[in-house]
Scaffold this motif. Structure first.
Motif, PDB file in Angstrom:
ATOM      1  N   VAL A 115      -1.718 -67.461 -47.365  1.00  0.00           N
ATOM      2  CA  VAL A 115      -2.890 -68.075 -48.005  1.00  0.00           C
ATOM      3  C   VAL A 115      -3.676 -68.878 -46.977  1.00  0.00           C
ATOM      4  CG1 VAL A 115      -3.663 -69.771 -49.717  1.00  0.00           C
ATOM      5  CG2 VAL A 115      -1.879 -68.118 -50.313  1.00  0.00           C
ATOM      6  N   HIS A 116      -2.978 -69.754 -46.256  1.00  0.00           N
ATOM      7  CA  HIS A 116      -3.672 -70.558 -45.248  1.00  0.00           C
ATOM      8  C   HIS A 116      -4.180 -69.696 -44.094  1.00  0.00           C
ATOM      9  CE1 HIS A 116      -1.427 -74.336 -46.767  1.00  0.00           C
ATOM     10  NE2 HIS A 116      -2.646 -74.297 -47.258  1.00  0.00           N
ATOM     11  N   GLY A 117      -3.409 -68.679 -43.715  1.00  0.00           N
ATOM     12  CA  GLY A 117      -3.843 -67.802 -42.631  1.00  0.00           C
ATOM     13  C   GLY A 117      -5.129 -67.072 -42.973  1.00  0.00           C
ATOM     14  N   LEU A 118      -5.169 -66.478 -44.157  1.00  0.00           N
ATOM     15  CA  LEU A 118      -6.388 -65.772 -44.578  1.00  0.00           C
ATOM     16  C   LEU A 118      -7.550 -66.741 -44.772  1.00  0.00           C
ATOM     17  CD1 LEU A 118      -4.875 -63.182 -47.076  1.00  0.00           C
ATOM     18  CD2 LEU A 118      -5.875 -62.705 -44.825  1.00  0.00           C
ATOM     19  N   MET A 119      -7.256 -67.928 -45.326  1.00  0.00           N
ATOM     20  CA  MET A 119      -8.306 -68.920 -45.544  1.00  0.00           C
ATOM     21  C   MET A 119      -8.961 -69.314 -44.215  1.00  0.00           C
ATOM     22  SD  MET A 119      -8.104 -72.623 -47.436  1.00  0.00           S
ATOM     23  CE  MET A 119      -7.977 -71.919 -49.078  1.00  0.00           C
ATOM     24  N   LEU A 120      -8.144 -69.604 -43.216  1.00  0.00           N
ATOM     25  CA  LEU A 120      -8.695 -69.992 -41.921  1.00  0.00           C
ATOM     26  C   LEU A 120      -9.416 -68.826 -41.256  1.00  0.00           C
ATOM     27  CD1 LEU A 120      -5.851 -72.279 -40.554  1.00  0.00           C
ATOM     28  CD2 LEU A 120      -8.082 -72.971 -41.451  1.00  0.00           C
ATOM     29  N   SER A 121      -8.884 -67.627 -41.385  1.00  0.00           N
ATOM     30  CA  SER A 121      -9.543 -66.457 -40.804  1.00  0.00           C
ATOM     31  C   SER A 121     -10.912 -66.226 -41.437  1.00  0.00           C
ATOM     32  CB  SER A 121      -8.678 -65.213 -40.996  1.00  0.00           C
ATOM     33  OG  SER A 121      -7.493 -65.317 -40.260  1.00  0.00           O
ATOM     34  N   GLU A 122     -10.976 -66.311 -42.754  1.00  0.00           N
ATOM     35  CA  GLU A 122     -12.246 -66.096 -43.465  1.00  0.00           C
ATOM     36  C   GLU A 122     -13.241 -67.221 -43.222  1.00  0.00           C
ATOM     37  OE1 GLU A 122     -13.341 -63.477 -45.045  1.00  0.00           O
ATOM     38  OE2 GLU A 122     -11.476 -62.324 -45.035  1.00  0.00           O
ATOM     39  N   ALA A 123     -12.750 -68.448 -43.085  1.00  0.00           N
ATOM     40  CA  ALA A 123     -13.633 -69.603 -42.887  1.00  0.00           C
ATOM     41  C   ALA A 123     -14.268 -69.602 -41.506  1.00  0.00           C
ATOM     42  CB  ALA A 123     -12.853 -70.899 -43.109  1.00  0.00           C
ATOM     43  N   GLY A 124     -13.580 -69.054 -40.526  1.00  0.00           N
ATOM     44  CA  GLY A 124     -14.115 -69.023 -39.164  1.00  0.00           C
ATOM     45  C   GLY A 124     -14.422 -70.398 -38.610  1.00  0.00           C
ATOM     46  N   PRO A 125     -13.440 -71.311 -38.553  1.00  0.00           N
ATOM     47  CA  PRO A 125     -13.713 -72.670 -38.069  1.00  0.00           C
ATOM     48  C   PRO A 125     -14.251 -72.669 -36.644  1.00  0.00           C
ATOM     49  CG  PRO A 125     -11.338 -72.278 -38.260  1.00  0.00           C
ATOM     50  CD  PRO A 125     -12.025 -71.088 -38.834  1.00  0.00           C
ATOM     51  N   ARG A 126     -15.167 -73.616 -36.391  1.00  0.00           N
ATOM     52  CA  ARG A 126     -15.806 -73.755 -35.079  1.00  0.00           C
ATOM     53  C   ARG A 126     -15.707 -75.206 -34.618  1.00  0.00           C
ATOM     54  NH1 ARG A 126     -20.885 -71.699 -38.063  1.00  0.00           N
ATOM     55  NH2 ARG A 126     -20.279 -69.565 -38.493  1.00  0.00           N
ATOM     56  N   MET A 127     -15.721 -75.404 -33.344  1.00  0.00           N
ATOM     57  CA  MET A 127     -15.652 -76.767 -32.804  1.00  0.00           C
ATOM     58  C   MET A 127     -16.876 -77.593 -33.183  1.00  0.00           C
ATOM     59  SD  MET A 127     -12.728 -77.270 -31.628  1.00  0.00           S
ATOM     60  CE  MET A 127     -13.020 -78.912 -31.002  1.00  0.00           C
ATOM     61  N   THR A 128     -17.947 -76.964 -33.589  1.00  0.00           N
ATOM     62  CA  THR A 128     -19.141 -77.695 -34.023  1.00  0.00           C
ATOM     63  C   THR A 128     -19.056 -78.104 -35.495  1.00  0.00           C
ATOM     64  OG1 THR A 128     -20.234 -75.588 -34.484  1.00  0.00           O
ATOM     65  CG2 THR A 128     -20.656 -76.605 -32.317  1.00  0.00           C
ATOM     66  N   ASP A 129     -18.025 -77.657 -36.203  1.00  0.00           N
ATOM     67  CA  ASP A 129     -17.892 -77.960 -37.629  1.00  0.00           C
ATOM     68  C   ASP A 129     -17.436 -79.385 -37.875  1.00  0.00           C
ATOM     69  OD1 ASP A 129     -18.648 -75.597 -38.966  1.00  0.00           O
ATOM     70  OD2 ASP A 129     -16.691 -74.682 -38.567  1.00  0.00           O
ATOM     71  N   ARG A 130     -17.980 -79.941 -38.940  1.00  0.00           N
ATOM     72  CA  ARG A 130     -17.487 -81.183 -39.535  1.00  0.00           C
ATOM     73  C   ARG A 130     -16.859 -80.750 -40.851  1.00  0.00           C
ATOM     74  NH1 ARG A 130     -19.884 -85.732 -42.584  1.00  0.00           N
ATOM     75  NH2 ARG A 130     -18.495 -87.458 -42.118  1.00  0.00           N
ATOM     76  N   ALA A 131     -15.516 -80.731 -40.895  1.00  0.00           N
ATOM     77  CA  ALA A 131     -14.798 -80.134 -42.014  1.00  0.00           C
ATOM     78  C   ALA A 131     -14.369 -81.165 -43.046  1.00  0.00           C
ATOM     79  CB  ALA A 131     -13.575 -79.384 -41.500  1.00  0.00           C
ATOM     80  N   LEU A 132     -14.430 -80.762 -44.306  1.00  0.00           N
ATOM     81  CA  LEU A 132     -13.911 -81.529 -45.426  1.00  0.00           C
ATOM     82  C   LEU A 132     -12.804 -80.696 -46.059  1.00  0.00           C
ATOM     83  CD1 LEU A 132     -14.032 -83.934 -47.416  1.00  0.00           C
ATOM     84  CD2 LEU A 132     -15.741 -82.633 -48.707  1.00  0.00           C
ATOM     85  N   ILE A 133     -11.622 -81.286 -46.200  1.00  0.00           N
ATOM     86  CA  ILE A 133     -10.494 -80.592 -46.810  1.00  0.00           C
ATOM     87  C   ILE A 133     -10.091 -81.323 -48.079  1.00  0.00           C
ATOM     88  CG2 ILE A 133      -8.076 -79.914 -46.578  1.00  0.00           C
ATOM     89  CD1 ILE A 133      -8.514 -79.666 -43.604  1.00  0.00           C
ATOM     90  N   VAL A 134      -9.994 -80.574 -49.170  1.00  0.00           N
ATOM     91  CA  VAL A 134      -9.387 -81.088 -50.389  1.00  0.00           C
ATOM     92  C   VAL A 134      -7.922 -80.672 -50.283  1.00  0.00           C
ATOM     93  CG1 VAL A 134      -9.348 -81.057 -52.894  1.00  0.00           C
ATOM     94  CG2 VAL A 134     -11.536 -80.849 -51.680  1.00  0.00           C
ATOM     95  N   ASP A 135      -7.072 -81.631 -49.987  1.00  0.00           N
ATOM     96  CA  ASP A 135      -5.666 -81.357 -49.701  1.00  0.00           C
ATOM     97  C   ASP A 135      -4.860 -81.250 -50.984  1.00  0.00           C
ATOM     98  OD1 ASP A 135      -3.400 -81.046 -47.969  1.00  0.00           O
ATOM     99  OD2 ASP A 135      -2.848 -83.115 -48.422  1.00  0.00           O
ATOM    100  N   GLY A 136      -4.036 -80.222 -51.071  1.00  0.00           N
ATOM    101  CA  GLY A 136      -3.201 -80.003 -52.243  1.00  0.00           C
ATOM    102  C   GLY A 136      -1.953 -80.854 -52.287  1.00  0.00           C
ATOM    103  N   GLY A 137      -1.761 -81.725 -51.301  1.00  0.00           N
ATOM    104  CA  GLY A 137      -0.636 -82.648 -51.337  1.00  0.00           C
ATOM    105  C   GLY A 137       0.329 -82.558 -50.176  1.00  0.00           C
ATOM    106  N   SER A 138       0.213 -81.520 -49.351  1.00  0.00           N
ATOM    107  CA  SER A 138       1.184 -81.355 -48.269  1.00  0.00           C
ATOM    108  C   SER A 138       0.716 -81.921 -46.934  1.00  0.00           C
ATOM    109  CB  SER A 138       1.510 -79.870 -48.076  1.00  0.00           C
ATOM    110  OG  SER A 138       0.407 -79.185 -47.500  1.00  0.00           O
ATOM    111  N   GLY A 139      -0.570 -81.885 -46.656  1.00  0.00           N
ATOM    112  CA  GLY A 139      -1.084 -82.274 -45.347  1.00  0.00           C
ATOM    113  C   GLY A 139      -1.016 -81.154 -44.322  1.00  0.00           C
ATOM    114  N   TYR A 140      -0.481 -80.006 -44.718  1.00  0.00           N
ATOM    115  CA  TYR A 140      -0.298 -78.887 -43.788  1.00  0.00           C
ATOM    116  C   TYR A 140      -1.628 -78.250 -43.379  1.00  0.00           C
ATOM    117  CZ  TYR A 140       1.785 -74.569 -41.904  1.00  0.00           C
ATOM    118  OH  TYR A 140       2.160 -73.516 -41.107  1.00  0.00           O
ATOM    119  N   LEU A 141      -2.523 -78.002 -44.322  1.00  0.00           N
ATOM    120  CA  LEU A 141      -3.808 -77.387 -43.981  1.00  0.00           C
ATOM    121  C   LEU A 141      -4.606 -78.251 -43.007  1.00  0.00           C
ATOM    122  CD1 LEU A 141      -5.756 -75.016 -44.273  1.00  0.00           C
ATOM    123  CD2 LEU A 141      -6.616 -76.085 -46.376  1.00  0.00           C
ATOM    124  N   PRO A 142      -4.719 -79.573 -43.226  1.00  0.00           N
ATOM    125  CA  PRO A 142      -5.410 -80.388 -42.213  1.00  0.00           C
ATOM    126  C   PRO A 142      -4.756 -80.296 -40.835  1.00  0.00           C
ATOM    127  CG  PRO A 142      -5.161 -81.635 -44.240  1.00  0.00           C
ATOM    128  CD  PRO A 142      -4.371 -80.366 -44.407  1.00  0.00           C
TER     129      PRO A 142
END
Length: 182
Positions: free
Chosen positions: A56-83
């Motif tokens: 889930v996280h792998g596909l999410m990050l692949s689809e999102a295409g994060p960039r160093m120019t991004d200012r990201a907002l994460i709604v965390d599900g409780g684990s802290g792993y995605l951040p």
């Protein structure tokens, strides 16, 4: 996990795979669940939260295409792993809880929104925090089925496109109000 789950599911971006190799998943689950940390299923957290399966996280990050120019907002599900996975892939990260996501926030300039769970609706309180043309990656719930979806904020609203049917833990706080209809 990287070879048997992520690569096998089409997650091949070197930067994403490097983050999975660098972030020990077992540190983000309760001690009693550490033996299951790398399985291809969601892992229950203390309280009501769930850590989604690695794909889930792998596909999410692949689809999102994060960039160093991004200012990201994460709604965390409780684990802290995605951040933790996103660190080093974007310029800055702000993390909020699902409850905080429903509270009014000031208009923002976040260019990337990741929601660590599946939602029935994307609240205006989140959309308002995004810059125009911001990218969104989240799970969505449609007719009881969860899917990974991506989208963009255009003219004040976000349209989501489902890209993969996958089991993503539901974030009940984002359920749509129940209404009677024909």
């Amino acid at each position: 996990m990287i070879d048997s789950q992520l690569r096998a599911s089409g997650v091949t971006e070197p930067s994403v795979l490097a983050r999975f190799a660098a972030v020990p998943r077992e540190q983000y689950v309760p001690a009693s669940a550490r033996a299951a940390a790398y399985t291809d299923r969601a892992v229950p957290l203390d309280g009501d939260g769930m850590l989604p399966a690695p794909v889930v996280h792998g596909l999410m990050l692949s689809e999102a295409g994060p960039r160093m120019t991004d200012r990201a907002l994460i709604v965390d599900g409780g684990s802290g792993y995605l951040p933790a996975l996103l660190e080093g892939l974007v310029g800055s990260i702000a993390v909020i809880t699902p409850a905080e996501a429903l509270q009014g926030g000031e208009a923002g300039d976040f260019t990337l929104l990741l929601i660590d769970g599946a939602v029935e609706r994307l609240p205006d309180t989140l959309v308002e925090r995004l810059a125009d043309d911001a990218r969104v990656a989240t799970g969505i719930v449609e007719d009881g089925v969860t899917r990974l979806a991506i989208g963009r904020k255009i003219t004040g609203s976000v349209a989501l496109l489902p890209v993969a049917e996958i089991g993503i833990p539901r974030l009940a706080v984002f359920d749509a109000p129940k209404a009677w209809s024909f």
